[in-house]
Design an enzyme around this catalytic site. Structure first.
Site, PDB file in Angstrom:
ATOM      1  N   ASP A  13       0.813  -1.219   0.000  1.00 41.63           N
ATOM      2  CA  ASP A  13       0.000   0.000   0.000  1.00 41.63           C
ATOM      3  C   ASP A  13       0.848   1.271   0.000  1.00 41.63           C
ATOM      4  O   ASP A  13       0.464   2.291   0.550  1.00 41.63           O
ATOM      5  CB  ASP A  13      -0.975   0.011   1.197  1.00 41.63           C
ATOM      6  CG  ASP A  13      -1.793  -1.263   1.237  1.00 41.63           C
ATOM      7  OD1 ASP A  13      -2.268  -1.670   0.166  1.00 41.63           O
ATOM      8  OD2 ASP A  13      -1.931  -1.853   2.315  1.00 41.63           O
ATOM      9  N   GLY A  42      -3.938  -5.240  -3.689  1.00 45.09           N
ATOM     10  CA  GLY A  42      -4.983  -4.329  -4.135  1.00 45.09           C
ATOM     11  C   GLY A  42      -4.335  -3.032  -4.548  1.00 45.09           C
ATOM     12  O   GLY A  42      -3.697  -2.369  -3.733  1.00 45.09           O
ATOM     13  N   HIS A  43      -4.432  -2.712  -5.826  1.00 48.02           N
ATOM     14  CA  HIS A  43      -3.858  -1.460  -6.302  1.00 48.02           C
ATOM     15  C   HIS A  43      -4.989  -0.521  -6.701  1.00 48.02           C
ATOM     16  O   HIS A  43      -5.986  -0.951  -7.249  1.00 48.02           O
ATOM     17  CB  HIS A  43      -2.961  -1.703  -7.521  1.00 48.02           C
ATOM     18  CG  HIS A  43      -1.670  -2.409  -7.173  1.00 48.02           C
ATOM     19  ND1 HIS A  43      -0.845  -2.965  -8.112  1.00 48.02           N
ATOM     20  CD2 HIS A  43      -1.076  -2.612  -5.983  1.00 48.02           C
ATOM     21  CE1 HIS A  43       0.203  -3.495  -7.511  1.00 48.02           C
ATOM     22  NE2 HIS A  43       0.082  -3.292  -6.222  1.00 48.02           N
TER      23      HIS A  43
END
Ligand code: IMP
Ligand code: MG
Length: 333
Positions: A13, A42-43
């Site tokens: 993140d 998760g981008h």
């Protein structure tokens, strides 16, 4: 530079998605290829009014001329992958390796309870249990799954051929250095090595084929899930600083601390960094929002960047100044 590997320097993140989408648009790589663990990643990519949340495909898909690929070291959830291919309209330029491992329902179930969920605070995405089964050599591979048949490729071969033809290849890592199974805060880590060497192994890129290693640090540190974090702020202090964030995959609140030079130094060493990207400078210094040249930054912000270079002995190449792809200062020659 023909090949650039982008990895996270803290606990994931760091804003890799935004950096990678900028590089994909700016440097025109013929291939953007992902290594890393799996859909635990998760981008977030913001392009004008559009916000994309990506878990499987490389974040470099914004460049319509780039092929997007996933290397054999990554485990795939076919439902998540096929939905992203469809939602982002990339079915003619998305490829996965025949030997990518497959996450099944049983892995999702195992990852959503017990020690993994409660003690380690995993993402529940089935990534760890699937990698465990891969080590047991019982995991299904992409070539066994009919719905994936039209996307299968020999990714190491395609990537190495492109580099032999002097094409640009952008290699996208996931998670962050201190979540590495070998080098992180074990057992509070992910199920793979996610340093630059591990990411390259995931896609079949040998150590002599790497031109640049770009390590991404956020202007402050965040961590989701459990595990040690030095100088952790209270939730109240975190939101007072404007650093409160929620996870892309899990929706959990991220824990936060100030920029950690010790963690950063170790990340530079473990990844043999040649370049640094600093993201979310505008969150630390609101006056810097949307700036695109170093000279226009405030003195405070400039000294923060100079302090990073002085401590880490690696040049800062990119500075993120806002959520949009073009909110960036590009200091590369
Ligand atoms: P797992 O990777 O789902 O097994 O989770 C192991 C640990 O890594 C947990 O603390 C997760 O929160 C963390 N983690 C895994 N992937 C990411 C990521 O992409 N960003 C941030 N943390 C992650
Ligand atoms: Mg993330």
């Amino acid at each position: 530079m023909p090949s650039t590997v982008v990895v996270g320097g803290f606990f994931g993140d760091e804003g890799k998605g935004k950096i990678i989408s900028y590089l994909a648009l700016k440097d025109n790589p013929s291939i953007v290829v992902r290594g890393g663990a799996g859909p635990n990643a998760g981008h977030t990519v913001k392009d004008g009014d559009k916000i994309y949340k990506i878990r499987m495909l490389p974040s470099g898909f914004l460049n319509k001329k780039s092929k997007v690929m996933i290397g054999p070291g990554v485990v795939i959830n076919p439902d998540v992958l096929l939905k992203e291919i469809n939602d982002f309209g990339v079915s003619d330029r998305a490829f996965i390796d025949r030997n990518c491992g497959i996450i099944e329902q049983t892995h999702l179930a195992q990852d959503s309870k017990g020690r993994l969920k409660e003690t380690l605070g995993t993402t529940g995405s089935g990534t760890g249990p699937a990698n465990a089964e891969r080590a047991m050599r019982t995991l299904k591979l992409a070539k066994d799954i009919e719905s994936l048949s039209s996307y299968l490729e020999d990714i190491p071969r395609v990537v190495n051929l492109a580099l032999d033809s002097n094409e640009n290849v952008l290699v996208e890592g996931t998670q962050g250095t201190h979540l590495s199974l070998w080098h992180g805060t074990y057992p509070y880590v992910t199920s793979k090595d996610v340093t630059a060497s591990g990411i390259c192994a995931d896609i079949g890129l040998g150590p002599k084929k790497v031109n640049d290693v770009l390590v991404v640090f956020k202007s402050y540190v965040t961590r989701v899930g459990t595990g040690p974090m030095s100088n952790e702020l209270t939730p109240e202090e975190t939101s007072k600083k404007g650093w409160a964030e929620v996870g892309t995959v899990t929706g959990r609140s991220r824990r936060a601390a100030e920029f950690d030079f010790e963690l950063a130094q170790r990340a530079i060493m473990l990844n043999s960094a040649t370049q640094i990207a600093i993201t979310k400078l505008d969150v630390l210094y609101p006056d810097c929002a949307h700036k695109t040249s170093f000279n226009t930054l405030t003195d405070e912000a400039k000294s923060f960047i100079k302090k990073i270079e002085a401590n880490l002995h690696v040049p800062v190449a990119l500075i993120g100044t806002g959520p949009n792809v073009n909110d960036i200062i590009d200091l590369r020659k």
